[in-house]
Design a protein around this motif. Structure first.
Motif: not given
Length: 515
Positions: A366-384
C-alpha cells in the motif's frame, strides 16, 4: 531515578564518551588517578572471572590509554601471584602508557612484540584498542588478532573488543572474539548492535563513578536508551486497583489466522492471555472458531465469513460492537496477503493498532510511509529485517545499521517501530530509541513473533486506559518476551523452546521479577 538505574540504561557513542571524559579531566580529575581506579575495578572483575586462582595470563597492550589500563591490570595481577606475559607491538606509546610499561618491565614481567609468547596463557586480556577505533586494522596487529582467535582461549576485552567500531559494531577488518567484555563507564552503542554479538561474549559494565551532571550535560539531546529490568517492570499495569472490571483492564481485538495458518491465531491469543488483558476478542475465519474456543475458552471468538481459501473475507463483529470501541487492535499473524481489504479497513479506524506478519506485507504493498502518515491514532509495527526492507525500501542497510534505520523509519512514518533481532531496537517518531540488551537464539523459532504480537497488544490495551506511554509499553513487551525465552532456554536448552512452550514461561518472568 537512582544513579545505578540511570547508568545501566545510558548508551553513548565514541564522540559522546570523549566529551564526557574531557569534562572530567577539565574539572581536575588526574588522568593517572582515573587510570588507577579503573584498572583496580577491572582487576577485581577479572579475579572474579578466573575465580582468584593463580594462572598464566597474557596481556595485549595498545599504545593508548586502553593499553595503559591493561598495563596497570598486568601489574596488579602480577603482584597477586599470577604469571604475566605482555604482548606490546607498538613502538610509540602515549606518555602515561609508556611509564606504566617501563614500571612493569622493572618488575621482571616479560614484554614481547611476538604474539606467540602468549600461546601458553590460560587467559588473555585484550587492551589493544579502546573506544573510538574507526580504521581497519593492519599488519602485524591483524595477524596477531587472527592468531588469538584461532587459539580460542578465554579472552577478556577491556571496554570493547579490539577491532570493533564503537558505534556500529562493525568489524574493522578483524576483531578479537572475546569471551568477556568489560565496558568502562557507560555502555557503548556498538556493543548493542546485532553484528557485534559474536565478538563480545558476556558483557558487563564497569561503573567508575562518572558524575551524573557530566553525563547529562553531554547527553541532553541523547535519545538512545538501554531497556533494563527496572524500566520494563515500571511500565507493567501493576498493581491493579482494588476496584476494577475487565473493560477497565483493556479490551483487545486480535484479527489473525487462516485455514493455512491456524497456529498463528492460537499463539497470538496465548501471548495476549499472558499479558493480563481484561477482555480478549479474537476475529478468525469461521472455520477456526471451534479450534480457538478450545484453546482460549476465556476469549470471545468471533467467527468471520471466509474466502474459498480460508482467509477472513469480511470482518463481522458482534451486534452493537463498533471497530473503534476496542482499547487496541492487532492484526496480521496468519491472515495471508489475501486479507488486504481487512487491513485497509482497520487502518482507517481510530484505535491504537499493532501490525505484524502478513499485515506488514499488505501494508508494504500500500506504500507504508504515506499510508501511516494519514493515521490519526498510534500505530506499532513489529517487522523482522526482511519485512522492514519491504516496508521501507528507501532506507538502506537495516541489517548492518539497525539503530539508524529504525530511527529513520519511525520519523518518516509516524509509527512506533519494533525491529526484531538479537538486540531488538524500538523507535518512536520523535527519534527516541530503546534497545533490548538481552535475548536468546532460542527465540529463532516459527511462531515466536506471534506470541510477541499478542503480548504487546495486550499490554497496550491495558496501558491505553492508564495513560502509559506507548513506546514504554512496547519496550516492556520486548523485554518480557526475551526474558521468557532466556528462562526457557536455561531450563530446556535453546532447542527446547518452541513458541507454544514460550507462552508458558511468560507468567514466570513476572512472578519471579515482581514477587
Amino acid at each position: 531515578m537512582q544513579r545505578q538505574q540511570y547508568i545501566s540504561q545510558t548508551i553513548v557513542t565514541a564522540a559522546q564518551m570523549r566529551e564526557i571524559e574531557a569534562r572530567i579531566f577539565a574539572a581536575g580529575m588526574p588522568v593517572p588517578a582515573l587510570m588507577e581506579k579503573v584498572a583496580g575495578l577491572i582487576t577485581h572483575k577479572i579475579n572474579q572471572i578466573i575465580k582468584n586462582k593463580h594462572n598464566q595470563i597474557g596481556i595485549l597492550v595498545g599504545s593508548g590509554h586502553n593499553g595503559g589500563d591493561a598495563l596497570v591490570v598486568a601489574r596488579e595481577l602480577f603482584l597477586q601471584g599470577h604469571k604475566i606475559t605482555i604482548y606490546s607491538p607498538f613502538e610509540k606509546l602515549k606518555e602515561l602508557t609508556s611509564q606504566h610499561q617501563q614500571y612493569v618491565q622493572s618488575l621482571g614481567i616479560n614484554i614481547s612484540n611476538s604474539i606467540n609468547t602468549l600461546q601458553n596463557s590460560d587467559y588473555l586480556i585484550d587492551g589493544l584498542f579502546g573506544f573510538g577505533l574507526e580504521r581497519n586494522l593492519t599488519e602485524p596487529i591483524a595477524s596477531a588478532i587472527n592468531t588469538i582467535n584461532e587459539w580460542s582461549k578465554p579472552t577478556i576485552s577491556i571496554d570493547i573488543p579490539s577491532g570493533l567500531h564503537t558505534d556500529t559494531g562493525e568489524v574493522l577488518g578483524t576483531a578479537i572474539r572475546a569471551t568477556h567484555t568489560l565496558c568502562l563507564g557507560l555502555w557503548k552503542l556498538g556493543l548493542l548492535q546485532d553484528r557485534a554479538l559474536e565478538y563480545i561474549g558476556t558483557s558487563e559494565l564497569i561503573d567508575f563513578d562518572i558524575p551524573r551532571a557530566d553525563i547529562e550535560a553531554v547527553l541532553s539531546d541523547t535519545k538512545i536508551h538501554r531497556i533494563t529490568k527496572h524500566t520494563a517492570l515500571s511500565a507493567l499495569p501493576l498493581p491493579r486497583p482494588a476496584v476494577t472490571h475487565k473493560y477497565k483492564e483493556g479490551h483487545l481485538l486480535l484479527i489473525c489466522g487462516s485455514q493455512r495458518y491456524a497456529g498463528g491465531a492460537i499463539l497470538t491469543g496465548l501471548g495476549a492471555r499472558a499479558s493480563g488483558v481484561g477482555m480478549l476478542s479474537i476475529a478468525v475465519p469461521e472455520y477456526l472458531k471451534p479450534l480457538l474456543v478450545a484453546q482460549l475458552p476465556e476469549a470471545l471468538i468471533i467467527g468471520c465469513p471466509e474466502t474459498e481459501t480460508g482467509t477472513i473475507a469480511q470482518l463481522k463483529l458482534p451486534a452493537n460492537t463498533r471497530l473503534d470501541s476496542f482499547s487496541t487492535i492487532a492484526i496480521g499473524p496468519g491472515i495471508t496477503t489475501e486479507a488486504a481489504p481487512i487491513v485497509e479497513q482497520v487502518l482507517e479506524n481510530t484505535d491504537p493498532l499493532v501490525i505484524d506478519a502478513d499485515g506488514l506485507n499488505i501494508l508494504a504493498t500500500m506504500g507504508a510511509v504515506k499510508t501511516l502518515q494519514k493515521r490519526k491514532a498510534p500505530t506499532v509495527l513489529t517487522p523482522h529485517t526482511g519485512e522492514f526492507k519491504r516496508l521501507f525500501p528507501d532506507i538502506p542497510d537495516a541489517q548492518n545499521n539497525r539503530i539508524e534505520a529504525v530511527q529513520t523509519a519511525a520519523k518518516q512514518s509516524g509509527a512506533i517501530i519494533l525491529l526484531k533481532g538479537a538486540r531488538t531496537a524500538i523507535a518512536n517518531p520523535q527519534g527516541n530509541i530503546w534497545i533490548n540488551p538481552d535475548s536468546t537464539p532460542a527465540l529463532a523459532r516459527g511462531g515466536s513473533g506471534d506470541v510477541l504480537t499478542g503480548l504487546l497488544a495486550g499490554l497496550l490495551a491495558q496501558g491505553i486506559n492508564k495513560s502509559t506511554p506507548i513506546e514504554q509499553t512496547v519496550a516492556t513487551a520486548a523485554w518480557w518476551h526475551a526474558q521468557a525465552g532466556i528462562i526457557g532456554a536455561e531450563e530446556r536448552t535453546e532447542l527446547g523452546v518452541d513458541a507454544h512452550t514460550l507462552t508458558h514461561y511468560l507468567p514466570l518472568v513476572i512472578s519471579t521479577s515482581v514477587l
